[in-house]
Design a protein around this motif. Structure first.
Motif, PDB file in Angstrom:
ATOM      1  N   ASN A   1      28.000  49.135 -16.190  1.00  0.00           N
ATOM      2  CA  ASN A   1      26.846  49.365 -17.047  1.00  0.00           C
ATOM      3  C   ASN A   1      26.895  50.769 -17.643  1.00  0.00           C
ATOM      4  OD1 ASN A   1      25.500  51.182 -15.190  1.00  0.00           O
ATOM      5  ND2 ASN A   1      24.800  49.402 -14.035  1.00  0.00           N
ATOM      6  N   MET A   2      25.877  51.130 -18.402  1.00  0.00           N
ATOM      7  CA  MET A   2      25.932  52.353 -19.203  1.00  0.00           C
ATOM      8  C   MET A   2      25.873  53.627 -18.359  1.00  0.00           C
ATOM      9  SD  MET A   2      26.468  51.115 -22.120  1.00  0.00           S
ATOM     10  CE  MET A   2      27.138  49.572 -21.489  1.00  0.00           C
ATOM     11  N   THR A   3      25.322  53.564 -17.144  1.00  0.00           N
ATOM     12  CA  THR A   3      25.325  54.745 -16.273  1.00  0.00           C
ATOM     13  C   THR A   3      26.739  55.076 -15.818  1.00  0.00           C
ATOM     14  OG1 THR A   3      23.082  54.255 -15.524  1.00  0.00           O
ATOM     15  CG2 THR A   3      24.371  55.727 -14.144  1.00  0.00           C
ATOM     16  N   TYR A   4      27.585  54.073 -15.681  1.00  0.00           N
ATOM     17  CA  TYR A   4      28.997  54.304 -15.365  1.00  0.00           C
ATOM     18  C   TYR A   4      29.728  54.889 -16.571  1.00  0.00           C
ATOM     19  CZ  TYR A   4      33.684  53.287 -13.505  1.00  0.00           C
ATOM     20  OH  TYR A   4      34.973  53.382 -13.046  1.00  0.00           O
ATOM     21  N   ILE A   5      29.451  54.355 -17.744  1.00  0.00           N
ATOM     22  CA  ILE A   5      30.221  54.709 -18.938  1.00  0.00           C
ATOM     23  C   ILE A   5      29.827  56.062 -19.514  1.00  0.00           C
ATOM     24  CG2 ILE A   5      30.650  54.007 -21.339  1.00  0.00           C
ATOM     25  CD1 ILE A   5      30.374  51.089 -20.319  1.00  0.00           C
ATOM     26  N   ALA A   6      28.531  56.398 -19.518  1.00  0.00           N
ATOM     27  CA  ALA A   6      28.041  57.583 -20.234  1.00  0.00           C
ATOM     28  C   ALA A   6      28.688  58.899 -19.803  1.00  0.00           C
ATOM     29  CB  ALA A   6      26.524  57.671 -20.118  1.00  0.00           C
ATOM     30  N   PRO A   7      28.877  59.192 -18.495  1.00  0.00           N
ATOM     31  CA  PRO A   7      29.439  60.500 -18.113  1.00  0.00           C
ATOM     32  C   PRO A   7      30.965  60.560 -18.110  1.00  0.00           C
ATOM     33  CG  PRO A   7      28.006  59.555 -16.386  1.00  0.00           C
ATOM     34  CD  PRO A   7      28.387  58.467 -17.320  1.00  0.00           C
TER      35      PRO A   7
ATOM     36  N   THR B   1      11.770  46.985  -2.222  1.00  0.00           N
ATOM     37  CA  THR B   1      11.489  45.698  -1.600  1.00  0.00           C
ATOM     38  C   THR B   1      10.446  44.875  -2.347  1.00  0.00           C
ATOM     39  OG1 THR B   1       9.931  46.840  -0.136  1.00  0.00           O
ATOM     40  CG2 THR B   1      12.166  46.482   0.686  1.00  0.00           C
ATOM     41  N   SER B   2      10.065  45.314  -3.519  1.00  0.00           N
ATOM     42  CA  SER B   2       9.151  44.569  -4.381  1.00  0.00           C
ATOM     43  C   SER B   2       9.654  44.685  -5.813  1.00  0.00           C
ATOM     44  CB  SER B   2       7.730  45.128  -4.277  1.00  0.00           C
ATOM     45  OG  SER B   2       6.925  44.690  -5.355  1.00  0.00           O
ATOM     46  N   SER B   3       9.357  43.689  -6.637  1.00  0.00           N
ATOM     47  CA  SER B   3       9.778  43.758  -8.032  1.00  0.00           C
ATOM     48  C   SER B   3       9.053  44.862  -8.784  1.00  0.00           C
ATOM     49  CB  SER B   3       9.555  42.413  -8.724  1.00  0.00           C
ATOM     50  OG  SER B   3       8.186  42.047  -8.687  1.00  0.00           O
ATOM     51  N   ALA B   4       7.967  45.367  -8.207  1.00  0.00           N
ATOM     52  CA  ALA B   4       7.254  46.498  -8.810  1.00  0.00           C
ATOM     53  C   ALA B   4       7.929  47.832  -8.507  1.00  0.00           C
ATOM     54  CB  ALA B   4       5.802  46.529  -8.329  1.00  0.00           C
ATOM     55  N   ASN B   5       8.798  47.860  -7.500  1.00  0.00           N
ATOM     56  CA  ASN B   5       9.547  49.080  -7.174  1.00  0.00           C
ATOM     57  C   ASN B   5      10.686  49.259  -8.173  1.00  0.00           C
ATOM     58  OD1 ASN B   5       9.258  48.156  -3.719  1.00  0.00           O
ATOM     59  ND2 ASN B   5       7.992  49.615  -4.822  1.00  0.00           N
ATOM     60  N   THR B   6      10.913  50.508  -8.582  1.00  0.00           N
ATOM     61  CA  THR B   6      11.954  50.785  -9.576  1.00  0.00           C
ATOM     62  C   THR B   6      12.764  52.012  -9.196  1.00  0.00           C
ATOM     63  OG1 THR B   6      10.426  52.127 -10.914  1.00  0.00           O
ATOM     64  CG2 THR B   6      10.626  49.784 -11.484  1.00  0.00           C
ATOM     65  N   ASP B   7      13.992  52.051  -9.686  1.00  0.00           N
ATOM     66  CA  ASP B   7      14.874  53.215  -9.558  1.00  0.00           C
ATOM     67  C   ASP B   7      15.415  53.489 -10.960  1.00  0.00           C
ATOM     68  OD1 ASP B   7      16.383  55.269  -8.595  1.00  0.00           O
ATOM     69  OD2 ASP B   7      17.631  54.058  -7.257  1.00  0.00           O
ATOM     70  N   THR B   8      15.098  54.672 -11.505  1.00  0.00           N
ATOM     71  CA  THR B   8      15.399  54.971 -12.901  1.00  0.00           C
ATOM     72  C   THR B   8      16.259  56.228 -12.998  1.00  0.00           C
ATOM     73  OG1 THR B   8      13.264  54.035 -13.567  1.00  0.00           O
ATOM     74  CG2 THR B   8      14.405  55.411 -15.178  1.00  0.00           C
ATOM     75  N   ARG B   9      17.351  56.131 -13.742  1.00  0.00           N
ATOM     76  CA  ARG B   9      18.213  57.284 -14.014  1.00  0.00           C
ATOM     77  C   ARG B   9      18.332  57.489 -15.516  1.00  0.00           C
ATOM     78  NH1 ARG B   9      20.284  54.918  -9.490  1.00  0.00           N
ATOM     79  NH2 ARG B   9      21.027  56.246  -7.782  1.00  0.00           N
TER      80      ARG B   9
ATOM     81  N   PRO C   1      26.010  58.141  -4.787  1.00  0.00           N
ATOM     82  CA  PRO C   1      27.038  57.093  -4.686  1.00  0.00           C
ATOM     83  C   PRO C   1      26.903  55.979  -5.717  1.00  0.00           C
ATOM     84  CG  PRO C   1      26.185  57.664  -2.515  1.00  0.00           C
ATOM     85  CD  PRO C   1      25.299  58.334  -3.509  1.00  0.00           C
ATOM     86  N   TYR C   2      25.746  55.875  -6.361  1.00  0.00           N
ATOM     87  CA  TYR C   2      25.584  54.845  -7.382  1.00  0.00           C
ATOM     88  C   TYR C   2      26.459  55.108  -8.605  1.00  0.00           C
ATOM     89  CZ  TYR C   2      23.376  52.095 -11.112  1.00  0.00           C
ATOM     90  OH  TYR C   2      23.137  51.247 -12.168  1.00  0.00           O
ATOM     91  N   LEU C   3      26.710  56.369  -8.926  1.00  0.00           N
ATOM     92  CA  LEU C   3      27.383  56.710 -10.185  1.00  0.00           C
ATOM     93  C   LEU C   3      28.750  56.039 -10.328  1.00  0.00           C
ATOM     94  CD1 LEU C   3      26.420  60.493 -10.463  1.00  0.00           C
ATOM     95  CD2 LEU C   3      25.325  58.537 -11.576  1.00  0.00           C
TER      96      LEU C   3
ATOM     97  N   VAL D   1      35.896  71.149 -21.237  1.00  0.00           N
ATOM     98  CA  VAL D   1      34.725  71.572 -20.488  1.00  0.00           C
ATOM     99  C   VAL D   1      33.690  70.457 -20.582  1.00  0.00           C
ATOM    100  CG1 VAL D   1      32.868  73.262 -20.277  1.00  0.00           C
ATOM    101  CG2 VAL D   1      35.168  74.007 -20.931  1.00  0.00           C
ATOM    102  N   GLY D   2      33.161  70.027 -19.443  1.00  0.00           N
ATOM    103  CA  GLY D   2      32.176  68.961 -19.416  1.00  0.00           C
ATOM    104  C   GLY D   2      30.971  69.353 -18.587  1.00  0.00           C
ATOM    105  N   ALA D   3      29.794  68.901 -19.014  1.00  0.00           N
ATOM    106  CA  ALA D   3      28.564  69.242 -18.310  1.00  0.00           C
ATOM    107  C   ALA D   3      27.539  68.143 -18.519  1.00  0.00           C
ATOM    108  CB  ALA D   3      28.014  70.581 -18.800  1.00  0.00           C
ATOM    109  N   GLY D   4      26.544  68.108 -17.642  1.00  0.00           N
ATOM    110  CA  GLY D   4      25.506  67.105 -17.804  1.00  0.00           C
ATOM    111  C   GLY D   4      24.404  67.257 -16.786  1.00  0.00           C
ATOM    112  N   VAL D   5      23.377  66.424 -16.964  1.00  0.00           N
ATOM    113  CA  VAL D   5      22.267  66.364 -16.025  1.00  0.00           C
ATOM    114  C   VAL D   5      21.874  64.906 -15.862  1.00  0.00           C
ATOM    115  CG1 VAL D   5      20.569  66.765 -17.862  1.00  0.00           C
ATOM    116  CG2 VAL D   5      19.937  67.179 -15.469  1.00  0.00           C
ATOM    117  N   ILE D   6      21.571  64.512 -14.624  1.00  0.00           N
ATOM    118  CA  ILE D   6      21.173  63.143 -14.300  1.00  0.00           C
ATOM    119  C   ILE D   6      19.819  63.215 -13.604  1.00  0.00           C
ATOM    120  CG2 ILE D   6      21.758  61.060 -13.008  1.00  0.00           C
ATOM    121  CD1 ILE D   6      24.739  62.139 -13.196  1.00  0.00           C
ATOM    122  N   ASP D   7      18.796  62.738 -14.303  1.00  0.00           N
ATOM    123  CA  ASP D   7      17.435  62.721 -13.758  1.00  0.00           C
ATOM    124  C   ASP D   7      17.193  61.384 -13.070  1.00  0.00           C
ATOM    125  OD1 ASP D   7      14.479  63.797 -13.839  1.00  0.00           O
ATOM    126  OD2 ASP D   7      14.395  61.712 -14.531  1.00  0.00           O
TER     127      ASP D   7
END
Length: 360
Positions: free
Chosen positions: A119-125, A231-239, A143-145, A253-259
């Motif tokens: 997905n795009m989190t893998y590709i972007a950096p 553990t609920s569909s209302a729970n989210t993890d956002t990067r 470890p998700y990256l 030279v490479g740099a970035g930030v992951i929120d």
């Protein structure tokens, strides 16, 4: 790399002979390393081991096939298996083709894919992160990256001049219950709950040979039994990521930030992961170095990593490498320097590794 032309018998009766052949490529990476780490537990013991998840690159074997459909259109598939060289076991939550399992169409308009995919989190950096999925790298902190893949996904990637855009939408982001960042037990596709285990990611960037910048967004929903407190569909993890690179002569030279913003059943956690690195090739050598720091908001759990790596090309396919690193954990943080490793809470871990990599 090997290419195997396979006669497509059904196609032979339905289309001109020029379009009746699928070309299949077999490819792979075999890579393993030895490492020495300090403070692997609360008692401060050290350990020497052969690594399982990665060395300089994760090991894999893959099959990639393409068929020319005419008028600039191609059909293709990718089946890619991850494996651990120390034991020979299958990776990515015991999946047969855990790295990728997809079929798609490609044309001037871009690429459309269906199945398990990056997905795009893998590709972007990728172009900004000079260490990539190495043993001592950003994947140790998050470890998700290096495992940012989605099951049951529809994907699109397109490049129009220097502008690149992409997105994925998953109906159920993770069908494996084996555990770990590559398998979090959230298969989704639940009747009556449209949000259960859904995931969507997006990317937009501007890339040239001299410089580039990309930004990406990734939101995953949970469901009953899912890992990471979702553990609920209302729970989210956002990067949300912002990544950039520039070429200064031969030096990249490479740099970035992951929120990251996690709203789990156990509460909300927010953090920012900053990184800055450089890569310099000279002759048959390449030297890479990176600084990274994760700042955890509202908690004493910051971590700081310093890592350097030297690679020597024995040939176009075979490389030897060595690396050193240091991970400083503050307060309650227990982030290991080596991907998949361990460290005592609040301890600083130093490490050395050396390995061998071959491509085919």
């Amino acid at each position: 790399m090997k290419y195997l032309p396979i006669a497509a018998v059904a196609c032979a009766f339905a289309a001109p002979a020029a379009f009746c052949q699928t070309t299949v490529q077999i490819y792979g990476v075999v890579d393993t390393s030895l490492s020495y780490l300090t403070n692997v537990d609360a008692a401060g013991h050290s350990a020497t081991k052969m690594n399982s998840l990665t060395g300089e690159l994760p090991s894999r074997i893959g099959f990639r096939g393409t068929e020319d459909l005419g008028n600039g259109l191609q059909a293709f598939f990718v089946l890619e298996n991850g494996l651990s060289l120390d034991t020979g076991m299958t990776g990515q939550g015991n999946r047969l083709f855990g790295r990728q399992a997809q079929v798609g169409l490609k044309g001037a308009w871009g690429t459309l894919t269906l199945g398990r995919q990056l997905n795009m989190t893998y590709i972007a950096p990728q172009k900004a992160d000079v260490l990539g999925p190495s043993l001592f790298a950003l994947g140790s902190i998050d470890p998700y990256l290096p495992n940012a893949r989605s099951d049951n996904a529809i994907g699109y990637m397109g490049q129009f001049g220097p502008v690149v855009v992409g997105a994925t939408y998953s109906l159920g982001r993770d069908a494996s219950s084996a555990g770990g960042p590559a398998a979090t037990n959230c298969a989704g596709e639940v009747a009556g709950n449209a949000q259960a285990c859904r995931q969507y990611t997006g990317l937009i960037g501007y890339e040239t040979k001299a410089w580039g910048v990309t930004t990406s967004y990734d939101r995953m929903h949970g469901n009953t039994g899912a890992a990471g407190g979702l553990t609920s569909s209302a729970n989210t993890d956002t990067r949300t990521t912002l990544n950039g690179y520039a070429m200064l002569g031969a030096v990249k030279v490479g740099a970035g930030v992951i929120d990251r913003d996690t709203k789990a059943a156990t509460g909300r956690t927010e953090s920012d992961l900053y990184y800055l690195g450089a890569s310099y090739p000279f002759g048959a050598f390449t030297v890479d170095g990176q600084w990274a720091k994760r700042v955890t908001k509202h908690a004493d759990a910051d971590v700081t990593m310093l890592a350097a790596r030297l690679t020597y090309a024995l040939s176009k396919r075979t490389y030897v490498y060595t690396g050193v690193g240091r991970m400083a954990n503050d307060g309650t943080a227990a982030v290991p320097l080596d991907a998949g490793g361990s460290v005592g809470a609040g301890k600083t871990q130093n490490g050395f590794m050396a390995g061998l990599r071959h491509h085919f």
